[in-house]
Motif scaffolding. Structure first.
Motif, short mmCIF file in Angstrom:
data_model
loop_
_atom_site.label_atom_id
_atom_site.label_comp_id
_atom_site.label_asym_id
_atom_site.label_seq_id
_atom_site.Cartn_x
_atom_site.Cartn_y
_atom_site.Cartn_z
N GLU A 33 0.46 49.72 39.06
CA GLU A 33 0.10 48.48 39.77
C GLU A 33 0.55 47.06 38.94
OE1 GLU A 33 -2.08 47.75 42.52
OE2 GLU A 33 -1.56 49.73 43.19
N LEU A 34 0.30 47.12 37.66
CA LEU A 34 0.25 45.73 37.00
C LEU A 34 1.49 45.73 35.93
CD1 LEU A 34 -1.10 43.24 36.39
CD2 LEU A 34 -2.52 44.03 34.68
N ARG A 35 2.28 44.63 35.99
CA ARG A 35 3.30 44.56 34.97
C ARG A 35 3.47 42.87 34.83
NH1 ARG A 35 9.23 46.04 37.16
NH2 ARG A 35 9.24 43.72 37.45
N ILE A 36 3.74 42.57 33.76
CA ILE A 36 3.96 41.34 33.39
C ILE A 36 5.21 41.17 32.56
CG2 ILE A 36 1.53 40.76 32.99
CD1 ILE A 36 1.91 40.38 30.03
N THR A 37 5.83 39.86 32.69
CA THR A 37 7.19 39.44 32.02
C THR A 37 6.79 38.49 30.85
OG1 THR A 37 8.07 39.65 34.36
CG2 THR A 37 9.31 38.53 32.38
N LEU A 38 7.28 38.71 29.61
CA LEU A 38 7.06 37.58 28.63
C LEU A 38 7.74 36.47 28.85
CD1 LEU A 38 7.93 40.03 25.77
CD2 LEU A 38 5.80 39.52 26.71
N VAL A 39 7.18 35.31 28.26
CA VAL A 39 7.74 33.88 28.69
C VAL A 39 9.09 33.65 27.83
CG1 VAL A 39 7.39 31.64 28.33
CG2 VAL A 39 5.42 33.17 28.61
N PRO A 40 10.05 33.39 28.71
CA PRO A 40 11.50 33.33 27.96
C PRO A 40 11.50 32.17 26.96
CG PRO A 40 11.68 32.56 30.23
CD PRO A 40 10.29 33.21 29.85
N ASN A 41 12.20 32.28 26.08
CA ASN A 41 12.55 31.08 25.11
C ASN A 41 11.12 30.99 24.00
OD1 ASN A 41 15.06 30.61 26.06
ND2 ASN A 41 14.34 29.16 27.61
N LEU A 42 10.49 31.81 24.00
CA LEU A 42 9.23 31.58 23.09
C LEU A 42 9.19 32.95 22.35
CD1 LEU A 42 6.05 30.46 25.08
CD2 LEU A 42 7.61 29.17 23.38
N VAL A 43 8.86 32.79 20.84
CA VAL A 43 8.84 33.65 20.10
C VAL A 43 7.48 34.55 20.19
CG1 VAL A 43 9.08 34.46 17.67
CG2 VAL A 43 10.54 32.62 18.51
N VAL A 44 7.82 35.97 20.01
CA VAL A 44 6.46 36.72 20.31
C VAL A 44 6.14 37.13 19.03
CG1 VAL A 44 5.36 38.94 21.04
CG2 VAL A 44 6.95 37.50 22.61
N VAL A 45 5.08 36.72 18.38
CA VAL A 45 4.59 37.05 17.02
C VAL A 45 3.94 38.37 16.86
CG1 VAL A 45 3.01 36.25 14.96
CG2 VAL A 45 4.26 34.58 16.48
N GLN A 46 3.34 38.86 17.92
CA GLN A 46 2.40 40.14 17.93
C GLN A 46 2.59 40.68 19.47
OE1 GLN A 46 -1.37 39.44 16.33
NE2 GLN A 46 -0.97 40.26 14.25
N ARG A 47 2.61 41.75 19.75
CA ARG A 47 2.32 42.40 20.99
C ARG A 47 1.62 43.67 20.74
NH1 ARG A 47 7.65 43.11 24.59
NH2 ARG A 47 8.27 44.57 22.93
N PHE A 48 0.52 44.22 21.01
CA PHE A 48 -0.14 45.42 20.90
C PHE A 48 -0.94 45.78 22.27
CE2 PHE A 48 -2.55 41.89 18.80
CZ PHE A 48 -3.91 42.10 19.27
#
Length: 120
Positions: A33-48
């Motif tokens: 049901e649920l999916r998200i997209t990461l913000v373009p042009n921003l550095v992802v420091v952590q993802r867990f």
């Protein structure tokens, strides 16, 4: 000597590719049901992952554009926002799609923005 130079170029090329994947990361599927997209042009420091959700930490101090991006992303996928709250340094919103529920929280964490998306 030429081999070292070629290896160095390949290593740098793969490093920049890895950074591009981090910066322009793909969408994160939490469930069918649920999916998200990461913000373009921003550095992802952590993802867990979390139980029934995910936490993503961006290297930025701008809350409003990050919340706006994720809010538009969820609404474009058919989620309807039913609650919205802003308190100093924090956005919270709840969404529904059919029987499904989702929550979005965006908080300022001392120069970083923490995004928490949960289902249910």
């Amino acid at each position: 000597m030429k081999r070292w130079f070629v290896c160095l170029l390949l290593a740098l090329g793969s490093l920049s590719l890895a950074q591009q994947i981090t910066v322009y990361g793909p969408s994160i599927t939490l469930s069918a049901e649920l999916r998200i997209t990461l913000v373009p042009n921003l550095v992802v420091v952590q993802r867990f992952p979390e139980p029934q959700g995910v936490v993503v930490v961006y290297q930025t101090s701008r809350l409003e554009p990050v919340f706006g991006y994720h809010d538009r992303d969820l609404r474009s996928r058919g989620w309807q926002r039913v609650k919205y709250e802003y308190k100093k340094g924090s956005y919270k919103a709840e969404y529904r799609r059919g029987k499904g529920k989702a929550r979005l929280e965006v908080k300022d964490k001392k120069g970083r923005v923490e995004v928490r998306v949960k289902e249910g």
